[in-house]
Scaffold this active site. Structure first.
Site, PDB file in Angstrom:
ATOM      1  N   HIS A  23     -93.047 133.531  35.255  1.00  0.00           N
ATOM      2  CA  HIS A  23     -92.836 134.873  35.514  1.00  0.00           C
ATOM      3  C   HIS A  23     -94.284 135.508  36.237  1.00  0.00           C
ATOM      4  O   HIS A  23     -93.991 136.228  37.192  1.00  0.00           O
ATOM      5  CB  HIS A  23     -92.838 135.593  34.172  1.00  0.00           C
ATOM      6  CG  HIS A  23     -91.473 135.319  33.444  1.00  0.00           C
ATOM      7  ND1 HIS A  23     -91.666 134.919  32.125  1.00  0.00           N
ATOM      8  CD2 HIS A  23     -90.369 135.653  33.808  1.00  0.00           C
ATOM      9  CE1 HIS A  23     -90.340 134.949  31.508  1.00  0.00           C
ATOM     10  NE2 HIS A  23     -89.576 135.295  32.701  1.00  0.00           N
ATOM     11  N   LYS A  47     -79.293 139.609  24.755  1.00  0.00           N
ATOM     12  CA  LYS A  47     -80.070 138.249  24.228  1.00  0.00           C
ATOM     13  C   LYS A  47     -80.574 138.341  22.982  1.00  0.00           C
ATOM     14  O   LYS A  47     -81.115 139.513  22.803  1.00  0.00           O
ATOM     15  CB  LYS A  47     -80.915 137.816  25.263  1.00  0.00           C
ATOM     16  CG  LYS A  47     -80.495 137.073  26.463  1.00  0.00           C
ATOM     17  CD  LYS A  47     -81.746 136.689  27.251  1.00  0.00           C
ATOM     18  CE  LYS A  47     -81.531 135.843  28.602  1.00  0.00           C
ATOM     19  NZ  LYS A  47     -82.587 135.608  29.384  1.00  0.00           N
ATOM     20  N   ARG A  96     -84.609 130.018  39.900  1.00  0.00           N
ATOM     21  CA  ARG A  96     -84.978 128.635  39.950  1.00  0.00           C
ATOM     22  C   ARG A  96     -84.169 127.723  40.015  1.00  0.00           C
ATOM     23  O   ARG A  96     -84.386 126.804  40.689  1.00  0.00           O
ATOM     24  CB  ARG A  96     -85.171 128.568  38.143  1.00  0.00           C
ATOM     25  CG  ARG A  96     -86.387 129.030  37.456  1.00  0.00           C
ATOM     26  CD  ARG A  96     -86.333 129.299  36.091  1.00  0.00           C
ATOM     27  NE  ARG A  96     -85.149 130.171  35.903  1.00  0.00           N
ATOM     28  CZ  ARG A  96     -85.122 130.530  34.370  1.00  0.00           C
ATOM     29  NH1 ARG A  96     -86.024 130.199  33.442  1.00  0.00           N
ATOM     30  NH2 ARG A  96     -84.390 131.398  34.007  1.00  0.00           N
ATOM     31  N   SER A 134     -88.606 131.028  28.903  1.00  0.00           N
ATOM     32  CA  SER A 134     -89.048 131.552  27.586  1.00  0.00           C
ATOM     33  C   SER A 134     -88.716 130.807  26.640  1.00  0.00           C
ATOM     34  O   SER A 134     -89.393 130.279  25.722  1.00  0.00           O
ATOM     35  CB  SER A 134     -88.715 132.764  27.630  1.00  0.00           C
ATOM     36  OG  SER A 134     -89.185 133.771  28.469  1.00  0.00           O
TER      37      SER A 134
END
Ligand code: ADP
Length: 168
Positions: A23, A47, A96, A134
């Site tokens: 990030h 989430k 990504r 994360s």
């Protein structure tokens, strides 16, 4: 005729549960492209999150204090509404892998249809951060392994203190 140059503001929205080196790399690069980048933690995310929003914000503040022209905030509701409120015409997202692309394209096109005045800018991750998420950071930390390659020091210390485990 004199023209007043409009400040180019971008929002970098996300869960940041917690913020990672991936990030931060995206934010650092975005900060060189815009006059101001606001990294904004989404509160009402679908989430399941592990770290309270206030802690996520404080960890980001600590991690990015040396990156100029950036701010940290949290928000509720639609990202494009928040962007308008902040006078931002751009959203930043990181990519990504192809698996990110599918979802990100859908999200970006949905935003485009709701708010044609706001565009999304995608930045490709550096290969060394490709696998960092994360979720991975929390998972590895929960087994007491060293996560200092993946996350800033403040996150390393925070997860040690709280020994939090979870996946995103
Ligand atoms: P969200 O729940 O909105 O996906 P995340 O905190 O998981 O929030 O991610 C925020 C943004 O950062 C997303 O655009 C995501 O693709 C990007 N991102 C996450 N990890 C990395 C990484 N290692 N490298 C580059 N971009 C990343």
């Amino acid at each position: 005729m004199d023209t007043i140059k409009e400040e180019k503001i971008a929002i970098y929205p996300g869960s940041f549960d917690p913020v990672t080196k991936g990030h931060i790399d995206i934010l650092e690069r975005a900060s060189k492209m815009f006059d101001k980048v606001i990294i904004a933690v989404l509160k009402n995310n679908n989430k399941k999150s592990l770290i309270p929003v206030e802690d996520r914000v404080n960890l980001i503040k600590e991690a990015i204090k040396e990156i100029k022209n950036t701010e940290v905030d949290s928000f509720d509701g639609l990202t494009v509404e928040y962007a308008r409120k902040k006078g931002a015409k751009f959203l930043i997202r990181g990519l990504r892998a192809v698996s990110d692309f599918e979802y990100e394209m859908q999200l970006s096109q949905a935003n485009m249809s709701i708010a044609p005045d706001i565009g999304t800018v995608f930045l490709i991750t550096k290969p060394k951060y490709n696998f960092i998420s994360s979720g991975i950071v929390k998972e590895v930390a929960s087994y007491g392994e060293d996560i200092s390659k993946f996350a800033p020091n403040c996150v390393v210390e925070y997860l040690k203190r709280n020994n939090k485990k979870g996946t995103t």
